[in-house]
Design a protein around this motif. Structure first.
Motif, mmCIF file in Angstrom:
data_model
loop_
_atom_site.group_PDB
_atom_site.id
_atom_site.type_symbol
_atom_site.label_atom_id
_atom_site.label_comp_id
_atom_site.label_asym_id
_atom_site.label_seq_id
_atom_site.Cartn_x
_atom_site.Cartn_y
_atom_site.Cartn_z
ATOM 1 N N SER A 148 0.795 -1.288 0.006
ATOM 2 C CA SER A 148 -0.197 0.130 -0.064
ATOM 3 C C SER A 148 0.665 1.178 -0.051
ATOM 4 N N PRO A 149 0.727 2.270 -1.032
ATOM 5 C CA PRO A 149 1.332 3.347 -0.892
ATOM 6 C C PRO A 149 1.157 4.528 -0.159
ATOM 7 N N MET A 150 0.928 4.143 1.345
ATOM 8 C CA MET A 150 0.633 4.933 2.368
ATOM 9 C C MET A 150 1.025 4.536 3.676
ATOM 10 N N PHE A 151 0.985 5.401 4.795
ATOM 11 C CA PHE A 151 1.312 4.955 6.052
ATOM 12 C C PHE A 151 0.326 5.687 6.890
ATOM 13 N N THR A 152 0.102 5.179 8.235
ATOM 14 C CA THR A 152 -0.818 5.846 9.041
ATOM 15 C C THR A 152 -0.168 6.017 10.626
ATOM 16 N N ASN A 153 -0.346 7.229 11.090
ATOM 17 C CA ASN A 153 0.141 7.366 12.205
ATOM 18 C C ASN A 153 -1.035 7.851 13.311
ATOM 19 N N SER A 154 -1.114 7.620 14.514
ATOM 20 C CA SER A 154 -1.940 8.031 15.415
ATOM 21 C C SER A 154 -1.450 9.275 16.225
ATOM 22 N N VAL A 155 -2.086 10.383 16.309
ATOM 23 C CA VAL A 155 -1.444 11.509 17.170
ATOM 24 C C VAL A 155 -2.295 11.901 18.158
ATOM 25 N N MET A 156 -1.966 12.427 19.330
ATOM 26 C CA MET A 156 -2.733 12.865 20.417
ATOM 27 C C MET A 156 -3.463 14.172 20.073
ATOM 28 N N VAL A 157 -4.545 14.271 20.440
ATOM 29 C CA VAL A 157 -5.662 15.505 20.108
ATOM 30 C C VAL A 157 -5.683 16.101 21.466
ATOM 31 N N THR A 158 -4.794 16.944 21.656
ATOM 32 C CA THR A 158 -4.631 17.829 23.108
ATOM 33 C C THR A 158 -4.789 19.225 22.822
ATOM 34 N N VAL A 159 -4.718 19.668 21.643
ATOM 35 C CA VAL A 159 -4.853 21.122 21.234
ATOM 36 C C VAL A 159 -5.992 20.959 20.178
ATOM 37 N N PRO A 160 -7.227 21.825 20.829
ATOM 38 C CA PRO A 160 -8.395 21.836 19.681
ATOM 39 C C PRO A 160 -7.899 22.935 18.575
ATOM 40 N N GLY A 161 -8.557 22.606 17.574
ATOM 41 C CA GLY A 161 -8.298 23.596 16.335
ATOM 42 C C GLY A 161 -6.840 23.328 15.568
#
Length: 75
Positions: free
Chosen positions: A53-66
């Protein structure tokens, strides 16, 4: 620097947002975030696999709105 589309792969769960980046195989992309679209902070750098697959996935923390995200190809 060229940019690549950043896709929301899953809505935030447990404070984490799952993002996917599709691009050219063998190219490294830096995932960046910003709260004002002027100043950007690097979060992680990944390379698109040469096979599969020509993609990668990462999870990022959602600590800052907007917060906005972008992926830029490394020179």
């Amino acid at each position: 620097w060229l940019t690549a589309p950043v896709q929301v792969k899953r809505l935030p769960v447990g404070g984490q947002l799952k993002l996917g980046v599709a691009g050219k195989p063998g190219t490294s992309y830096v995932l960046e975030s910003s709260t004002n679209l002027v100043n950007w902070t690097s979060l992680v750098t990944n390379t698109i696999p040469l096979a599969g697959s020509p993609m990668f996935t990462n999870s990022v923390m959602v600590t800052v709105p907007g917060r906005s995200f972008r992926a830029r190809a490394m020179p």
